[in-house]
Structures are given as C-alpha cells and as structure tokens.
Design a protein around this motif. Structure first.
Motif, PDB file in Angstrom:
ATOM      1  N   ASP A   1       0.815  -1.217   0.000  1.00 55.23           N
ATOM      2  CA  ASP A   1       0.000   0.000   0.000  1.00 55.23           C
ATOM      3  C   ASP A   1       0.849   1.267   0.000  1.00 55.23           C
ATOM      4  OD1 ASP A   1       1.019  -0.085   2.549  1.00 55.23           O
ATOM      5  OD2 ASP A   1      -0.895   0.106   3.583  1.00 55.23           O
ATOM      6  N   ILE A   2       2.137   1.113  -0.293  1.00 51.75           N
ATOM      7  CA  ILE A   2       3.050   2.254  -0.307  1.00 51.75           C
ATOM      8  C   ILE A   2       3.535   2.572  -1.718  1.00 51.75           C
ATOM      9  CG2 ILE A   2       5.359   3.029   0.414  1.00 51.75           C
ATOM     10  CD1 ILE A   2       4.954   1.535   3.030  1.00 51.75           C
ATOM     11  N   ALA A   3       3.848   1.544  -2.510  1.00 52.93           N
ATOM     12  CA  ALA A   3       4.628   1.705  -3.732  1.00 52.93           C
ATOM     13  C   ALA A   3       3.912   2.384  -4.883  1.00 52.93           C
ATOM     14  CB  ALA A   3       5.140   0.334  -4.199  1.00 52.93           C
ATOM     15  N   GLY A   4       2.621   2.150  -5.043  1.00 53.76           N
ATOM     16  CA  GLY A   4       1.936   2.589  -6.251  1.00 53.76           C
ATOM     17  C   GLY A   4       2.074   1.550  -7.356  1.00 53.76           C
ATOM     18  N   SER A   5       1.436   1.790  -8.470  1.00 56.44           N
ATOM     19  CA  SER A   5       1.312   0.804  -9.535  1.00 56.44           C
ATOM     20  C   SER A   5       2.587   0.625 -10.353  1.00 56.44           C
ATOM     21  CB  SER A   5       0.173   1.218 -10.478  1.00 56.44           C
ATOM     22  OG  SER A   5       0.178   0.454 -11.654  1.00 56.44           O
ATOM     23  N   ALA A   6       3.037  -0.632 -10.453  1.00 55.61           N
ATOM     24  CA  ALA A   6       4.167  -0.948 -11.329  1.00 55.61           C
ATOM     25  C   ALA A   6       3.765  -0.787 -12.791  1.00 55.61           C
ATOM     26  CB  ALA A   6       4.657  -2.370 -11.065  1.00 55.61           C
ATOM     27  N   GLU A   7       2.543  -1.183 -13.117  1.00 62.53           N
ATOM     28  CA  GLU A   7       2.067  -1.087 -14.497  1.00 62.53           C
ATOM     29  C   GLU A   7       2.032   0.366 -14.971  1.00 62.53           C
ATOM     30  OE1 GLU A   7       0.849  -4.909 -12.815  1.00 62.53           O
ATOM     31  OE2 GLU A   7       0.625  -2.852 -12.106  1.00 62.53           O
ATOM     32  N   ARG A   8       1.539   1.233 -14.116  1.00 65.11           N
ATOM     33  CA  ARG A   8       1.413   2.640 -14.508  1.00 65.11           C
ATOM     34  C   ARG A   8       2.779   3.283 -14.693  1.00 65.11           C
ATOM     35  NH1 ARG A   8      -2.070   7.298 -11.231  1.00 65.11           N
ATOM     36  NH2 ARG A   8      -1.951   8.889 -12.880  1.00 65.11           N
ATOM     37  N   LEU A   9       3.739   2.931 -13.851  1.00 60.60           N
ATOM     38  CA  LEU A   9       5.087   3.484 -14.009  1.00 60.60           C
ATOM     39  C   LEU A   9       5.748   2.921 -15.265  1.00 60.60           C
ATOM     40  CD1 LEU A   9       7.251   5.334 -12.699  1.00 60.60           C
ATOM     41  CD2 LEU A   9       8.210   3.267 -11.661  1.00 60.60           C
ATOM     42  N   SER A  10       5.616   1.625 -15.478  1.00 56.33           N
ATOM     43  CA  SER A  10       6.274   1.010 -16.635  1.00 56.33           C
ATOM     44  C   SER A  10       5.733   1.557 -17.946  1.00 56.33           C
ATOM     45  CB  SER A  10       6.126  -0.513 -16.590  1.00 56.33           C
ATOM     46  OG  SER A  10       4.777  -0.905 -16.784  1.00 56.33           O
ATOM     47  N   ALA A  11       4.445   1.955 -17.945  1.00 56.04           N
ATOM     48  CA  ALA A  11       3.837   2.482 -19.165  1.00 56.04           C
ATOM     49  C   ALA A  11       4.467   3.803 -19.607  1.00 56.04           C
ATOM     50  CB  ALA A  11       2.335   2.662 -18.969  1.00 56.04           C
ATOM     51  N   LEU A  12       5.123   4.484 -18.687  1.00 61.82           N
ATOM     52  CA  LEU A  12       5.770   5.754 -19.018  1.00 61.82           C
ATOM     53  C   LEU A  12       7.103   5.557 -19.732  1.00 61.82           C
ATOM     54  CD1 LEU A  12       5.340   7.623 -15.602  1.00 61.82           C
ATOM     55  CD2 LEU A  12       3.945   7.929 -17.663  1.00 61.82           C
ATOM     56  N   MET A  13       7.684   4.376 -19.585  1.00 56.81           N
ATOM     57  CA  MET A  13       9.073   4.170 -19.967  1.00 56.81           C
ATOM     58  C   MET A  13       9.186   3.420 -21.289  1.00 56.81           C
ATOM     59  SD  MET A  13      10.425   3.174 -16.136  1.00 56.81           S
ATOM     60  CE  MET A  13      12.177   3.340 -16.545  1.00 56.81           C
ATOM     61  N   PRO A  14      10.252   3.667 -22.049  1.00 54.44           N
ATOM     62  CA  PRO A  14      10.370   3.054 -23.374  1.00 54.44           C
ATOM     63  C   PRO A  14      10.660   1.561 -23.349  1.00 54.44           C
ATOM     64  CG  PRO A  14      12.311   4.376 -22.882  1.00 54.44           C
ATOM     65  CD  PRO A  14      11.322   4.658 -21.802  1.00 54.44           C
ATOM     66  N   ASP A  15      11.271   1.060 -22.271  1.00 53.44           N
ATOM     67  CA  ASP A  15      11.654  -0.357 -22.245  1.00 53.44           C
ATOM     68  C   ASP A  15      11.533  -0.883 -20.821  1.00 53.44           C
ATOM     69  OD1 ASP A  15      12.627  -2.867 -22.791  1.00 53.44           O
ATOM     70  OD2 ASP A  15      14.679  -2.231 -23.269  1.00 53.44           O
ATOM     71  N   ALA A  16      10.297  -0.959 -20.332  1.00 53.44           N
ATOM     72  CA  ALA A  16      10.067  -1.367 -18.945  1.00 53.44           C
ATOM     73  C   ALA A  16       8.990  -2.442 -18.876  1.00 53.44           C
ATOM     74  CB  ALA A  16       9.667  -0.175 -18.084  1.00 53.44           C
ATOM     75  N   GLU A  17       9.147  -3.315 -17.878  1.00 56.56           N
ATOM     76  CA  GLU A  17       8.227  -4.433 -17.690  1.00 56.56           C
ATOM     77  C   GLU A  17       7.769  -4.471 -16.235  1.00 56.56           C
ATOM     78  OE1 GLU A  17       8.417  -9.350 -17.734  1.00 56.56           O
ATOM     79  OE2 GLU A  17      10.156  -8.160 -18.369  1.00 56.56           O
ATOM     80  N   PRO A  18       6.465  -4.522 -15.982  1.00 58.20           N
ATOM     81  CA  PRO A  18       5.983  -4.632 -14.605  1.00 58.20           C
ATOM     82  C   PRO A  18       5.917  -6.082 -14.160  1.00 58.20           C
ATOM     83  CG  PRO A  18       4.110  -4.382 -16.065  1.00 58.20           C
ATOM     84  CD  PRO A  18       5.346  -4.359 -16.944  1.00 58.20           C
ATOM     85  N   PHE A  19       5.987  -6.279 -12.846  1.00 59.95           N
ATOM     86  CA  PHE A  19       5.867  -7.630 -12.286  1.00 59.95           C
ATOM     87  C   PHE A  19       5.124  -7.560 -10.965  1.00 59.95           C
ATOM     88  CE2 PHE A  19       7.417 -11.176  -9.657  1.00 59.95           C
ATOM     89  CZ  PHE A  19       7.111 -12.243 -10.492  1.00 59.95           C
ATOM     90  N   ASP A  20       4.084  -8.374 -10.834  1.00 63.88           N
ATOM     91  CA  ASP A  20       3.330  -8.452  -9.592  1.00 63.88           C
ATOM     92  C   ASP A  20       3.972  -9.472  -8.656  1.00 63.88           C
ATOM     93  OD1 ASP A  20       1.403  -6.616 -10.361  1.00 63.88           O
ATOM     94  OD2 ASP A  20       0.051  -8.143 -11.173  1.00 63.88           O
ATOM     95  N   ILE A  21       4.345  -9.026  -7.457  1.00 64.07           N
ATOM     96  CA  ILE A  21       4.857  -9.934  -6.431  1.00 64.07           C
ATOM     97  C   ILE A  21       3.637 -10.360  -5.612  1.00 64.07           C
ATOM     98  CG2 ILE A  21       6.561 -10.256  -4.601  1.00 64.07           C
ATOM     99  CD1 ILE A  21       8.040  -7.775  -5.730  1.00 64.07           C
ATOM    100  N   VAL A  22       3.086 -11.499  -5.965  1.00 63.55           N
ATOM    101  CA  VAL A  22       1.753 -11.889  -5.512  1.00 63.55           C
ATOM    102  C   VAL A  22       1.722 -12.165  -4.011  1.00 63.55           C
ATOM    103  CG1 VAL A  22      -0.097 -13.595  -5.765  1.00 63.55           C
ATOM    104  CG2 VAL A  22       1.175 -12.813  -7.780  1.00 63.55           C
ATOM    105  N   GLY A  23       0.736 -11.533  -3.357  1.00 67.12           N
ATOM    106  CA  GLY A  23       0.477 -11.794  -1.946  1.00 67.12           C
ATOM    107  C   GLY A  23       1.441 -11.147  -0.975  1.00 67.12           C
ATOM    108  N   ARG A  24       2.298 -10.274  -1.462  1.00 61.41           N
ATOM    109  CA  ARG A  24       3.322  -9.670  -0.598  1.00 61.41           C
ATOM    110  C   ARG A  24       3.065  -8.190  -0.368  1.00 61.41           C
ATOM    111  NH1 ARG A  24       5.810 -13.878   1.893  1.00 61.41           N
ATOM    112  NH2 ARG A  24       6.822 -15.293   0.422  1.00 61.41           N
ATOM    113  N   ASP A  25       3.371  -7.720   0.857  1.00 62.71           N
ATOM    114  CA  ASP A  25       3.280  -6.302   1.154  1.00 62.71           C
ATOM    115  C   ASP A  25       4.650  -5.655   0.971  1.00 62.71           C
ATOM    116  OD1 ASP A  25       4.783  -6.985   3.391  1.00 62.71           O
ATOM    117  OD2 ASP A  25       3.127  -6.764   4.811  1.00 62.71           O
ATOM    118  N   HIS A  26       4.765  -4.408   1.409  1.00 63.46           N
ATOM    119  CA  HIS A  26       5.999  -3.660   1.157  1.00 63.46           C
ATOM    120  C   HIS A  26       7.211  -4.305   1.826  1.00 63.46           C
ATOM    121  CE1 HIS A  26       8.055  -0.067  -0.257  1.00 63.46           C
ATOM    122  NE2 HIS A  26       8.649   0.032   0.912  1.00 63.46           N
TER     123      HIS A  26
END
Length: 256
Positions: free
Chosen positions: A208-233
């Motif tokens: 609940d701290i980091a914000g969306s990996a997908e949204r950040l990666s969408a800004l970048m020319p060569d970035a990939e998001p990854f969900d760390i399932v079931g884990r908190d910060h």
C-alpha cells in the motif's frame, strides 16, 4: 565490509565476487531505514546473485548501517545519494553495472539512471511503482515516530511499522528522521520517459506504499511490470518469484 569517502561521507560497502570469473556487477541500493545486510544479505539476494555468477556490490546508504551519519536533511536528497552510488562504481573501476534498488533505493536508482545513464546497463526497481512520480503518501508521521522518546506513544500505523523496523536494525533514528525529510523527491513522468535502460519494476500486490508498477512502466520506453503476488511492502523483498524474475531479466539483458 570495505569503505571509501565521497562528498565528505565515509560509505561502507560489500563487494562480493563470484568464485569463478569476474562476474557482471550488480549494484544493490537498499531502502529507507534498512542496510545492505537487512535488504540484501539476510533475504538471500547476495547469495542468489552470487550463485548465478554475478558480482554483488551493496553499500550502506549515507545515514544508514555502517556508513557515516548526518543530521542535516540537505545531505539526503536522492540526487546526492545517487552521486554516492556513482562514485562507488568509479571507486571500484566499474564503468557500467546492473542497478537494483528497493523502495527508497529504487528512487535513488532512478536518479542514478537520469544523472549517469552511461553507468546503468539495466534497472530493477523493487517496492516502488507510480509512487516514484506522485508520492508515497504522508510520511511526516514516520519522522515523528522516529524522534519520539517513547515508542509506545506512536499511534500512526505506518509510523509504528517504521519505528519498530528502525529499532530492530539499531539505526540512528535522528539520522533517519533527517533522511526522510528530503529523500522522497519526485521524478516527473517526462523524466521517467527519458530512462532508456531496460527496466523491471516489481511491486507486491498487497503493497500500500509503492503505487502501480504497471502505470510506471507504461511511461518508460523499455520497462516491464511484475506483480509480487500476496506480498506487502516489507515482505516483497525476498520473495522467491521476484528473485526468479530478476535473475531471468538479468540473464536476458547481459552487459555488452
């Protein structure tokens, strides 16, 4: 642990080479209130990367661990800590490295990529997604929790968490309070779009701290998001699926 001096600060660091060969260097930059040991050694990252043939370089950021402390917030902007990281690579004679930062370390890593793109072969950002751009909430209660004489008086949940973490790691709480005042400087969407290095962004699905990996990666020319399932910060750091994904990413992007 070894150390070197940059910008008037003695910076302690781990430099662990693989048994066979030199190994591609991976610079590991830890998070707020953590240390190289808490973030990278205890969760098994140093061993995982070393066993895979990488050279592991992990400093204690200024104000943390065995590195020199300051109580001046001006000493803890992500820009100056990024310069510490760049100077460490220069000190070791490393022109280019994989750079992997977690939480505050991810922010420092982004500033390193912006200021010294030639030094960053790939970028791995853990525990920080779109919060890089729009912030990670109100951290003033954390600063208050760090300077409170009696931890029992802290009632803010996030303040309680970081105060307990700082006490567990036997950190200099006043140095951390100075650090948190200035280390959260934001990176604009335009700046993130200018980071050309191949990038992997991992965020826990319960973070609940980091914000969306997908949204950040969408800004970048060569970035990939990854969900760390079931884990908190806190628990995302040493997750097995995250380790496997990072190793796969590094293997697919060798340093030329």
């Amino acid at each position: 642990m070894s150390s070197f001096v940059h910008d008037g600060f003695e910076i302690a660091f781990l430099d662990r080479r693989p048994e066979a060969g030199a190994g591609e260097p991976v610079l590991l930059i830890h998070g707020f209130a953590s240390t190289h040991h808490v973030n990278w050694v205890a969760p098994g990252w140093a061993k995982t990367l070393g066993d895979a043939g990488y050279r592991v370089i992990a400093p204690d950021n200024r104000g943390h661990g065995r590195s020199q402390k300051s109580y001046d917030p001006a000493d803890y902007t992500p820009q100056v800590m990024a310069e510490d990281a760049a100077a460490l690579l220069d000190h070791l004679g490393i022109p280019r490295a994989h750079v992997f930062g977690y939480s505050m370390g991810a922010r420092i890593s982004a500033f390193l990529a912006l200021r010294h793109p030639d030094k960053v072969a790939t970028l791995v950002l853990g525990g920080l997604g779109y919060g890089m751009v729009d912030g990670v909430g109100d951290w003033d209660p954390i600063a208050a929790a760090l300077v409170a004489e009696d931890p029992a008086t802290v009632d803010n949940p996030r303040g309680k968490m970081f105060r307990a973490f700082a006490d567990q790691t036997k950190s200099d709480r006043l140095a951390l309070a100075a650090c948190i005042a200035t280390s959260r400087e934001l990176v604009s969407e335009e700046e993130m779009a200018g980071i050309a290095a191949p990038t992997l962004i991992g965020v826990g699905t319960k973070d609940d701290i980091a914000g969306s990996a997908e949204r950040l990666s969408a800004l970048m020319p060569d970035a990939e998001p990854f969900d760390i399932v079931g884990r908190d910060h806190m628990l995302s750091v040493g997750d097995r699926s995250w380790k496997a994904k990072v190793l796969e990413f590094l293997k697919d992007h060798p340093i030329p």
